[in-house]
Design a protein around this motif. Structure first.
Motif, short mmCIF file in Angstrom:
data_model
loop_
_atom_site.label_atom_id
_atom_site.label_comp_id
_atom_site.label_asym_id
_atom_site.label_seq_id
_atom_site.Cartn_x
_atom_site.Cartn_y
_atom_site.Cartn_z
N SER A 1 7.33 73.55 -5.56
CA SER A 1 6.47 74.73 -6.92
C SER A 1 6.81 73.91 -7.90
CB SER A 1 6.95 76.38 -5.88
OG SER A 1 5.75 77.08 -6.88
N ASP B 1 1.13 86.19 -7.33
CA ASP B 1 1.00 85.23 -6.70
C ASP B 1 2.59 84.96 -5.84
OD1 ASP B 1 -0.67 83.15 -5.49
OD2 ASP B 1 -1.79 82.43 -7.10
N ASN B 2 2.00 84.49 -5.21
CA ASN B 2 3.34 83.64 -4.20
C ASN B 2 3.29 82.14 -4.81
OD1 ASN B 2 4.85 82.85 -2.51
ND2 ASN B 2 3.41 83.89 -0.70
N THR C 1 2.72 78.56 -2.99
CA THR C 1 1.35 77.77 -2.98
C THR C 1 1.10 77.78 -4.73
OG1 THR C 1 0.30 80.66 -2.42
CG2 THR C 1 0.66 78.73 -0.77
N TYR C 2 1.13 78.59 -5.44
CA TYR C 2 0.83 79.01 -6.81
C TYR C 2 0.72 77.58 -7.05
CZ TYR C 2 0.39 80.66 -11.89
OH TYR C 2 0.06 80.11 -12.99
N LYS C 3 -0.14 77.25 -8.23
CA LYS C 3 -0.94 76.35 -8.83
C LYS C 3 -1.31 76.70 -10.54
CE LYS C 3 -0.17 71.64 -10.43
NZ LYS C 3 -1.00 72.44 -11.73
#
Length: 219
Positions: free
Chosen positions: A146, A96-97, A100-102
């Protein structure tokens, strides 16, 4: 592309497979890996795990869980190979990036981020190394936002950055409610000034910071 078998710096019993097409272990990896301190009940997230070297350093503390986040699926495959080669079971790898990752909020985040501000036309032609070294889409501001999003309150961040950009780091840390608890400067004997600074910070922590003895790199 050539995959070679190496060993984790300062830990000859830990195998590391590296791909010369991608970002390999360097001084930054080693000093950050030796800087971290983790407890057994911790869940640890390595943001931008690459070949998993920092997860291998973290595994020395026998934490509850290791998570590697990586946008490059080839690097993630190599990280899996390294973790499996060292019989590490309590891990999860996520493609994932960082932007934007959560995911789940974790106790500790480790990050060896890209920190060179470079014009797009001057970026390294190797896309894997360009992402790892140069700040393009993943700016310091976006990175720390992030990290804050994925770290528990009073959780700990270990990362490093260019010393010349330390004021930016302090400003962004304050904006994201981090308190710097420890700094350690890295010096190269061939240079007049520190190039890299290691930082330990706590989300929502109290004031109070230590500056540790520096590390001197002899070339």
């Amino acid at each position: 592309m050539a995959i070679t078998k190496d060993f984790l710096p300062n830990h000859p019993d830990i195998v590391v497979y590296q791909d010369d097409e991608m970002f390999c272990i360097n001084t930054d990896t080693t000093v950050l890996g030796e800087f971290i301190n983790i407890y057994r009940n911790d869940t640890v997230l390595d943001m931008g795990t690459n070949n998993g070297a920092l997860l291998l350093y973290a595994s020395l503390y026998n934490p509850r869980k290791l998570i590697g986040l990586e946008i490059n699926d080839k690097a993630l495959t190599l990280a899996k190979k390294n973790l499996d080669a060292n019989n590490i079971k309590n891990y999860e790898l996520i493609n994932d990036n960082i932007i934007t990752y959560k995911g789940e909020e974790v106790d500790v985040i480790i990050c060896n981020p890209p920190y060179f501000k470079t014009k797009k036309e001057e970026l390294c032609h190797n896309q894997y190394k360009a992402i790892a070294k140069h700040e393009s889409e993943l700016t310091l501001e976006i990175l720390l936002a992030s990290i804050r999003r994925n770290l528990k309150n009073y959780g700990t961040l270990y990362f490093l950055f260019q010393t010349s950009r330390l004021q930016e780091v302090i400003d962004e840390m304050k904006k994201n409610k981090f308190r710097i608890k420890e700094m350690k400067f890295i010096y190269d004997t061939n240079k007049d000034f520190s190039n890299i600074v290691l930082i330990k910070a706590v989300k929502g922590g109290n004031y109070g910071m230590n500056v540790s003895k520096p590390i001197i790199i002899t070339r």
